[in-house]
Enzyme design. Structure first.
Site: not given
Length: 251
Positions: A135, A148
């Protein structure tokens, strides 16, 4: 016919990747925990798709089920580590520790479980491709990203270190780093089922779609085998890194 294993195959990126690879002529093993959704996908994709109900965070289960794969779905040439999630968007000092632990188990431990099991066979055959779904959060910090983002930074660095360990082998490694992508359950999961809050994330934005990521995977696996994309960062035109922030009059 090459054989690909895709985790997180029951929805979003994973489902789109499975559909695209089947259309490209690959055999695909779709791994996810939701058996009912996997079966629906299997009904649509036919005999070249093998649904595999599995929690990738369970090491013993991963080892056992891979040993039981049908002969026609061996050996695995392409591993696509797609399973992952974000939970919560609170600052670190207000975050739920259980959410942190779940993200670490899924985004890191599940990924390394499968990689550790499948990579030796690729090395033995001197052929293979590992594609990890990272990501942009692994490169750019944002408020509430805490664990995250850290988990995706792990994926980025793990991918780079795999490339180093595999130098001299005909095995490719790519880290795909998507930005804002709609049409998935990502934000619904992040906000613990608050669909209205999830919808607000994408309102008025021409975002990246699961099909965009699936087409990227298709391009990668069909490039010449001497060609390696170390990482590829993909954002919608509507998104950019925000730059550094400054807090004035700090209390």
């Amino acid at each position: 016919m090459n054989i690909a294993l895709v985790t997180g195959a029951s929805s979003g990126f994973g489902q789109a990747i499975c559909c695209k690879l089947i259309a490209d002529g690959y055999k695909v093993i779709g791994v996810a925990r939701r058996t009912d959704k996997l079966q629906k996908i299997s009904d649509e994709l036919g005999s070249n798709f093998l649904p595999l109900s599995l929690d990738v965070t369970k090491k013993d289960a991963v080892e056992s089920i891979l040993l039981q794969l049908p002969k026609e779905f061996q050996p695995i040439d392409i591993l696509i580590n797609n399973a992952g999630l974000a939970l919560g968007l609170e600052p670190a000092y207000q975050a739920d520790y259980n959410d942190w632990e779940t993200m670490i188990e899924t985004n890191i431990i599940g990924l390394v479980h499968l990689t550790h099991q499948i990579l030796p066979g690729m090395v033995e055959r001197n052929f293979g491709y590992i594609i990890n779904l990272g990501s942009v959060a692994g490169s750019y910090a944002y408020k509430g990203g805490n664990v995250y983002g850290a988990s995706k930074a792990f994926v980025k660095q793990f991918s780079a270190n795999l490339r180093t360990d595999l130098l001299g082998k005909k095995i490719r490694v790519t880290n795909i780093e998507p930005g804002l992508c709609g049409g998935t359950e990502f934000s619904n999961v992040r906000f613990h089922g608050n669909n209205e809050q999830a919808a607000e994330v994408y309102k008025g934005v021409d975002y990246i779609t699961p099909e965009d990521i699936a087409n990227t995977v298709s391009w990668l696996v069909n490039t010449p085998t001497h060609f390696n994309v170390n990482s590829i960062e993909i954002m919608p035109v509507a998104q950019a890194s925000a730059g550094l922030s400054v807090c004035k009059d700090l209390q």
